[in-house]
Design an enzyme around this catalytic site. Structure first.
Site, PDB file in Angstrom:
ATOM      1  N   ASP A 284       0.811  -1.221   0.000  1.00  0.00           N
ATOM      2  CA  ASP A 284       0.000   0.000   0.000  1.00  0.00           C
ATOM      3  C   ASP A 284       0.846   1.273   0.000  1.00  0.00           C
ATOM      4  OD1 ASP A 284      -2.210  -1.728   0.261  1.00  0.00           O
ATOM      5  OD2 ASP A 284      -2.022  -1.711   2.439  1.00  0.00           O
TER       6      ASP A 284
ATOM      7  N   GLU B 292     -11.500   0.540  -3.059  1.00  0.00           N
ATOM      8  CA  GLU B 292     -10.817   1.046  -1.866  1.00  0.00           C
ATOM      9  C   GLU B 292      -9.602   1.861  -2.302  1.00  0.00           C
ATOM     10  OE1 GLU B 292     -10.033  -2.631   0.085  1.00  0.00           O
ATOM     11  OE2 GLU B 292      -8.412  -3.204  -1.256  1.00  0.00           O
TER      12      GLU B 292
END
Length: 563
Positions: A37, A218
């Site tokens: 991420d 997301e």
């Protein structure tokens, strides 16, 4: 020109071209080991990147670079216990809970990180999972970072913070819509942040449910380019169908038009055997000269199309292209990732000329500093008196604790990320006690329910070397054990990783006299969650009160890239 001279000229040309290629190319991933991420920002000619860390402490590692390919770990956003033992709980957080995808941004002299802490409470019958979204700030990226500023009433995960030209600051979040069309449908929402009081304010706006069905939408990031707002998201889940989608609007509140060429980055269209898969969850960065790049996570397919290192950070070139269709009234510009191939390549041209990538091939610590090297991590905030660097000069003392490795527990366990499948990890340990059942040594760990321990244990009047495996959904097994005849308290332990296996060796003498205890397939530590494997140290008294400890003179680990 005779034949020998021709061969010499060709050889010199080949050598020169290879040297030129090495100096003008870089190899992905740019952050090896469990660094998922990624989010990136630029301040002048300096670049800063942050990654999610889930249940690990310190959390939110921050790397610095001048050239986008060589990165130095400079600190952590969550580096004090008092940041992590309140609303943000990393004390007894569940595995794969904790700190999810962050965003790092810089604005008017201050660095901001916004992220989510996910905490599952098994005692709560209704809504047992808390999503705590918060912001931390710092004047310098290496810290110190502020206490968490919790944003109440912010559902979901993976928030983004966006500073608009008019002075407004926006929260861009993810949640499950009120009336989802299917399980896993996600939705991106927007609300203004009152930065003086750290509160959401004004109307909440619902922006987009993704491009290709909206499955697990997301990781949003908002950008402004040429007066338009671009909303980029992750979609498809963080596995083989992972992808990056993007949409555009003239108004930050929408409506958003999906890029007809979505996804702009994915490996879902490639063979499962491509060198990297699951690419997605990305962030864009504009260079000072107007060029653009993207950082994104991906999983190397070293072992059964997966990896012990889990999700790592990669760098991808980006160029913007205007739609060519004459019949369109508005011709939008869209980012095109890896313009020549459309995929994350292992070898790429460096962003800046005359840059040479310095791939780190080792990690050594002789414990001669006053503090631990930044690479060391713990599963959750460690207990008091877990270790000491002062009890014995130039040694790390790891105190045995009654706790063992278990779900939501805190043991005397510490480690650093495994960065390659091929490695050689050694430690020199002094361990002697009269207390039965105490053990100390090395640990290779993925999760609370997935680890391999290579330890020396005191039994009666003898010491035994043993190898234990805790695999997912199975009981801990002793795979091998051996009485250490002639053991006087000092031992060298070694683990070697190959493409297929781990081998476990030891010596009571010099380094070149290692004896083999066992070999084990390395697929026992394949990453099945959000994090990667760690190479570490462990000491426990297996439930009994103890004053025992182990002293480590040094650890060293050498890596080699699997080609």
């Amino acid at each position: 020109m005779n034949k020998m001279l021709k061969y010499m000229v060709c050889a010199l040309i080949l050598i020169h071209s290879n040297l030129f290629a090495q100096e003008n190319t870089f190899e992905n991933p740019i952050l090896s080991g469990g660094f998922p991420d990624p989010s990136i920002c630029r301040v002048g000619d300096d670049y800063y990147m942050v990654n999610s860390t889930f249940e690990y402490f310190p959390g939110l590692p921050i790397h610095h670079s001048k050239d986008l390919v060589n990165w130095e770990l400079i600190g952590y956003g969550l580096h004090r216990e008092n940041q992590c033992n309140g609303a943000v709980n990393l004390v007894d957080v569940n595995s794969n809970g904790g700190i999810h995808a962050p965003t790092i941004r810089y604005h008017e002299g201050t660095f901001y990180i916004i992220t989510t802490n996910v905490y599952y409470d098994p005692d709560k019958k209704e809504n047992p999972t808390d999503f705590v979204n918060f912001i931390i700030t710092a004047k310098s990226p290496d810290g110190p970072w502020s206490k968490p500023h919790v944003l109440e009433g912010a559902p979901g995960i993976d928030p983004d913070i966006f500073f608009d030209d008019d002075g407004k600051v926006w929260y861009v979040g993810t949640h499950s819509p009120e009336n989802p069309n299917f399980d896993g449908e996600g939705e991106i929402w927007l609300q203004e942040i009152d930065m003086e009081n750290w509160k959401l304010t004004g109307e909440r706006n619902y922006l987009w449910r993704g491009a290709c069905g909206g499955v697990w939408v997301e990781g949003p990031h908002m950008y402004k380019r040429d007066g338009r707002y671009y909303l980029m998201v992750a979609e498809g889940g963080t596995s083989f169908n992972h992808a990056v989608m993007i949409a555009v609007s003239d108004d930050i509140k929408g409506p958003y038009l999906s890029n007809p060429r979505n996804p702009i980055l994915s490996s879902r269209h490639l063979t499962y055997d491509f060198w990297v898969n699951s690419t997605g969850h990305a962030d864009l960065i504009e260079l000072a000269d107007g060029r653009w790049y993207m950082v994104a996570l991906g999983i190397r397919g070293d072992i059964d199309r997966r990896s012990n290192m889990g999700r790592e950070s990669h760098l991808i070139p980006v160029q913007w292209e205007r739609e060519p269709f004459e019949w369109q009234e508005i011709k939008y510009e869209w980012p095109v990732c890896a313009p020549q191939t459309g995929r994350v390549e292992r070898i790429n041209t460096v962003p800046f000329e005359n840059t040479k990538q310095k791939i780190k091939t080792q990690f050594n610590d002789d414990f001669q500093s006053e503090s631990l090297k930044l690479e060391w991590n713990f599963r959750r905030v460690p207990l008091e008196n877990t270790y000491s660097l002062t009890e014995r000069e130039d040694h790390l003392r790891l105190f045995a604790h009654p706790n063992v490795i278990k779900e939501r527990g805190r043991a005397s366990l510490m480690g650093f990320r495994q960065k390659q499948s091929l490695f050689n990890y050694q430690a020199k340990m002094s361990f002697k006690t009269r207390e039965k059942g105490v053990e100390a040594g090395l640990s290779l760990f993925q999760k609370d329910d997935n680890h391999i321990n290579f330890t020396v244990e005191r039994r009666n009047k003898s010491y035994f070397l043993k190898l234990t495996l805790k695999a997912h959904d199975t009981a801990t097994k002793v795979l091998e054990e051996k009485e250490l005849e002639g053991y006087k308290g000092d031992i060298l332990l070694k683990v070697s990783g190959t493409k297929d296996s781990y081998t476990f060796e030891y010596t009571l003498g010099v380094e070149d006299e290692f004896k083999s205890l066992a070999a084990l397939e390395n697929n026992h530590l394949i990453s099945r969650g959000y994090t990667g494997a760690y190479l570490g140290l462990y000491a426990t008294s297996n439930g009994n009160k103890t004053k025992a400890f182990a002293d480590f003179d040094w650890v060293k680990c050498n890596y080699e890239t699997l080609k």
